[in-house]
Write a protein that holds these residues in place. Sequence first.
Motif: not given
Length: 133
Positions: A23-49
Amino acid sequence: MASLQLEIVTPDHLVLSKEVDYVGAPGVEGEFGIMASHIPFLSALAIGGLHYKAEGKTRFVFISGGFAEVSDNKVTILAESAEEAECIDTARADEARKRAEARLTAKNENTNNLRAEAALTRAVTRLNLANRG
Protein backbone atom coordinates in the motif's frame (compact mmCIF):
# COMPACT_ATOMS: atom_id res chain seq x y z
CA MET A 1 5.24 -12.62 -0.87
CA ALA A 2 3.47 -12.05 2.44
CA SER A 3 0.26 -10.05 2.30
CA LEU A 4 -1.69 -7.70 4.50
CA GLN A 5 -5.34 -6.68 4.78
CA LEU A 6 -6.34 -3.28 3.38
CA GLU A 7 -9.62 -1.67 4.44
CA ILE A 8 -10.74 1.74 3.21
CA VAL A 9 -13.70 3.16 5.11
CA THR A 10 -15.59 6.45 4.78
CA PRO A 11 -18.33 7.76 7.09
CA ASP A 12 -20.86 6.35 4.60
CA HIS A 13 -19.55 2.92 3.69
CA LEU A 14 -16.79 0.38 3.30
CA VAL A 15 -15.04 1.24 0.03
CA LEU A 16 -12.59 -1.66 -0.13
CA SER A 17 -11.55 -4.72 1.87
CA LYS A 18 -8.83 -6.76 0.20
CA GLU A 19 -5.67 -8.80 0.75
CA VAL A 20 -2.79 -6.84 -0.83
CA ASP A 21 0.98 -7.02 -1.15
CA TYR A 22 1.74 -3.31 -0.82
CA VAL A 23 0.00 0.00 0.00
CA GLY A 24 1.27 3.47 -0.91
CA ALA A 25 -0.65 6.34 0.69
CA PRO A 26 -0.55 10.16 0.60
CA GLY A 27 0.50 11.20 4.11
CA VAL A 28 0.42 14.86 5.08
CA GLU A 29 4.23 14.73 5.42
CA GLY A 30 4.66 12.86 2.13
CA GLU A 31 3.83 9.51 0.60
CA PHE A 32 4.57 6.39 2.60
CA GLY A 33 4.59 2.68 1.79
CA ILE A 34 3.49 -0.33 3.78
CA MET A 35 4.29 -4.00 3.32
CA ALA A 36 3.53 -7.06 5.45
CA SER A 37 5.04 -7.06 8.97
CA HIS A 38 5.24 -3.24 9.08
CA ILE A 39 5.56 -1.78 12.58
CA PRO A 40 2.42 -0.18 14.07
CA PHE A 41 1.95 3.22 12.50
CA LEU A 42 -0.56 6.08 12.47
CA SER A 43 -0.60 8.96 9.98
CA ALA A 44 -2.87 11.77 8.87
CA LEU A 45 -3.68 11.59 5.16
CA ALA A 46 -3.63 14.32 2.54
CA ILE A 47 -5.79 14.62 -0.56
CA GLY A 48 -4.22 12.30 -3.08
CA GLY A 49 -3.99 8.91 -4.68
CA LEU A 50 -3.58 5.75 -2.67
CA HIS A 51 -2.24 2.80 -4.62
CA TYR A 52 -2.03 -0.85 -3.75
CA LYS A 53 -0.61 -3.95 -5.38
CA ALA A 54 -2.55 -7.19 -5.40
CA GLU A 55 -2.50 -10.20 -7.70
CA GLY A 56 0.31 -8.63 -9.74
CA LYS A 57 -1.66 -5.47 -10.55
CA THR A 58 -1.51 -1.92 -9.22
CA ARG A 59 -4.84 -0.26 -8.46
CA PHE A 60 -5.59 3.34 -7.49
CA VAL A 61 -8.03 4.90 -5.03
CA PHE A 62 -8.78 8.61 -4.57
CA ILE A 63 -8.49 9.65 -0.91
CA SER A 64 -9.70 12.98 0.43
CA GLY A 65 -7.96 13.29 3.78
CA GLY A 66 -8.40 11.18 6.87
CA PHE A 67 -6.13 8.79 8.76
CA ALA A 68 -4.20 5.58 8.17
CA GLU A 69 -3.57 3.02 10.88
CA VAL A 70 -1.22 0.06 10.48
CA SER A 71 -1.33 -2.76 13.02
CA ASP A 72 -1.04 -6.56 12.92
CA ASN A 73 -0.70 -6.82 9.11
CA LYS A 74 -3.78 -4.67 8.57
CA VAL A 75 -3.95 -1.19 7.02
CA THR A 76 -7.11 0.72 7.89
CA ILE A 77 -7.79 3.92 5.96
CA LEU A 78 -10.41 6.14 7.57
CA ALA A 79 -11.07 8.67 4.83
CA GLU A 80 -13.38 11.65 4.54
CA SER A 81 -14.19 10.35 1.05
CA ALA A 82 -12.69 7.69 -1.20
CA GLU A 83 -13.33 6.34 -4.70
CA GLU A 84 -11.73 3.54 -6.63
CA ALA A 85 -10.21 4.98 -9.82
CA GLU A 86 -12.46 2.98 -12.14
CA CYS A 87 -15.55 4.37 -10.34
CA ILE A 88 -14.65 8.05 -10.72
CA ASP A 89 -17.17 10.06 -12.73
CA THR A 90 -14.80 12.06 -14.93
CA ALA A 91 -17.51 14.42 -16.23
CA ARG A 92 -18.45 15.34 -12.66
CA ALA A 93 -14.79 15.75 -11.67
CA ASP A 94 -14.15 17.97 -14.69
CA GLU A 95 -17.13 20.18 -13.81
CA ALA A 96 -15.81 20.48 -10.24
CA ARG A 97 -12.40 21.46 -11.65
CA LYS A 98 -13.96 24.17 -13.83
CA ARG A 99 -16.00 25.57 -10.91
CA ALA A 100 -12.94 25.69 -8.64
CA GLU A 101 -10.80 27.37 -11.31
CA ALA A 102 -13.54 29.94 -11.94
CA ARG A 103 -13.77 30.74 -8.21
CA LEU A 104 -10.00 31.18 -8.00
CA THR A 105 -9.74 33.42 -11.07
CA ALA A 106 -12.77 35.58 -10.18
CA LYS A 107 -10.80 37.46 -7.48
CA ASN A 108 -14.03 37.83 -5.52
CA GLU A 109 -13.34 38.93 -1.94
CA ASN A 110 -16.10 36.59 -0.74
CA THR A 111 -14.31 33.56 -2.18
CA ASN A 112 -12.68 31.29 0.36
CA ASN A 113 -9.44 30.60 -1.50
CA LEU A 114 -8.43 27.69 0.74
CA ARG A 115 -11.70 25.88 0.04
CA ALA A 116 -11.45 26.63 -3.68
CA GLU A 117 -7.85 25.38 -3.81
CA ALA A 118 -8.81 22.19 -1.95
CA ALA A 119 -11.72 21.65 -4.36
CA LEU A 120 -9.36 22.12 -7.30
CA THR A 121 -6.85 19.66 -5.83
CA ARG A 122 -9.59 17.06 -5.28
CA ALA A 123 -10.93 17.46 -8.81
CA VAL A 124 -7.54 17.33 -10.54
CA THR A 125 -6.44 14.33 -8.45
CA ARG A 126 -9.67 12.47 -9.27
CA LEU A 127 -9.18 13.16 -12.99
CA ASN A 128 -5.55 12.03 -12.91
CA LEU A 129 -6.42 8.81 -11.08
CA ALA A 130 -9.33 8.05 -13.39
CA ASN A 131 -6.92 8.20 -16.32
CA ARG A 132 -4.52 5.81 -14.56
CA GLY A 133 -7.13 3.35 -13.37
